[in-house]
Design a protein around this motif. Sequence first.
Motif, PDB file in Angstrom:
ATOM      1  N   UNK A   1     -41.589 -54.392  -4.707  1.00  0.00           N
ATOM      2  CA  UNK A   1     -41.142 -53.001  -4.796  1.00  0.00           C
ATOM      3  C   UNK A   1     -40.133 -52.827  -5.912  1.00  0.00           C
ATOM      4  N   UNK A   2     -39.290 -53.829  -6.114  1.00  0.00           N
ATOM      5  CA  UNK A   2     -38.297 -53.772  -7.192  1.00  0.00           C
ATOM      6  C   UNK A   2     -38.888 -54.256  -8.513  1.00  0.00           C
ATOM      7  N   UNK A   3     -39.351 -55.480  -8.554  1.00  0.00           N
ATOM      8  CA  UNK A   3     -39.734 -56.103  -9.821  1.00  0.00           C
ATOM      9  C   UNK A   3     -40.955 -55.451 -10.457  1.00  0.00           C
ATOM     10  N   UNK A   4     -41.981 -55.184  -9.648  1.00  0.00           N
ATOM     11  CA  UNK A   4     -43.232 -54.632 -10.180  1.00  0.00           C
ATOM     12  C   UNK A   4     -43.282 -53.110 -10.082  1.00  0.00           C
ATOM     13  N   UNK A   5     -43.091 -52.583  -8.887  1.00  0.00           N
ATOM     14  CA  UNK A   5     -43.227 -51.139  -8.720  1.00  0.00           C
ATOM     15  C   UNK A   5     -42.047 -50.371  -9.317  1.00  0.00           C
ATOM     16  N   UNK A   6     -40.922 -51.065  -9.562  1.00  0.00           N
ATOM     17  CA  UNK A   6     -39.853 -50.436 -10.328  1.00  0.00           C
ATOM     18  C   UNK A   6     -40.343 -50.044 -11.711  1.00  0.00           C
ATOM     19  N   UNK A   7     -41.172 -50.901 -12.311  1.00  0.00           N
ATOM     20  CA  UNK A   7     -41.772 -50.586 -13.601  1.00  0.00           C
ATOM     21  C   UNK A   7     -42.745 -49.423 -13.469  1.00  0.00           C
TER      22      UNK A   7
END
Length: 292
Positions: A122-128
Amino acid sequence: MDQGAPGSNPQAPFDGKNAIIFGGGQNIGRSIAFEFARRGAAVAVADINTDGAKETAQAITDRGGKAVGVRVDVMDSASVATASAEAEAVLGDIDIVMNNAGLLHSGHPQDIPLAEWQRMFDCNFFGIVRALEVFLPRMVARGTGYIVNTASFAGLYPYAANRIPYAASKAAILNLSENLALYLEPRGIRVSCLIPGPVMTTSIGSMKTFSGDMPMRGPGSHLWVQSQDEAAHALAEGMRVGRILIPTHAEGFDTIRDWATSPDDFIRSLMGAFESGNDGKPQVDKVKFGLA
């Protein structure tokens, strides 16, 4: 606004451009903010650490640059949209979007709760993805822009058995970046992916650990730890000459060549190395980092 073709100008593609750096208030992101500003960009420093974002922006301003610090939680779409709007209210249209925010944790995979795997992505990928949701339609409509994502050697080749969710998220970012480049560059939008190898940061010290007996494993004992400023410089130089994949350590691609020869043998050789006590931790110049 034409991004311009890659070339030898050390300020291209930064001079006169507006950049937002998600995760720019500390560690590599902070050094990237300074590097972009030094090359002529106006910078919005966006971070969940509001103090860090504002302090970084103030330091850039004190050096004669233009910057603004804003709070953002990249796991919240509304927060990303608000931070982006605040940045544009001060700087104008954003030309460069740097997605650098990320989480790191360690542990045996069976000890890490499902919610933590989901939180990692949720942070590393979906933040992008949330940043792309805001900026990509505008860039496509203008036919210009620059997307930059931060991955890791942990996503480039296998070794990070003590932080598998992190490594998987970084592998996803690499794949996302490569395919974004394939889609966007013909449309006038450049894409780069920073791939840090071992870099001296505070991330390991604040890393959440789910298993007390899980050893830290590194990308190779032949590598030397770089400074955050060196990583930022490598990124800017790679962007200047139009590189899509930008590793901080050129040796990373040498390792990929070894892996490609026989992935099975490569993985099993790492098993043997770990069993023999070679945990792949990089070398540190203690004098360079004031540790001697």
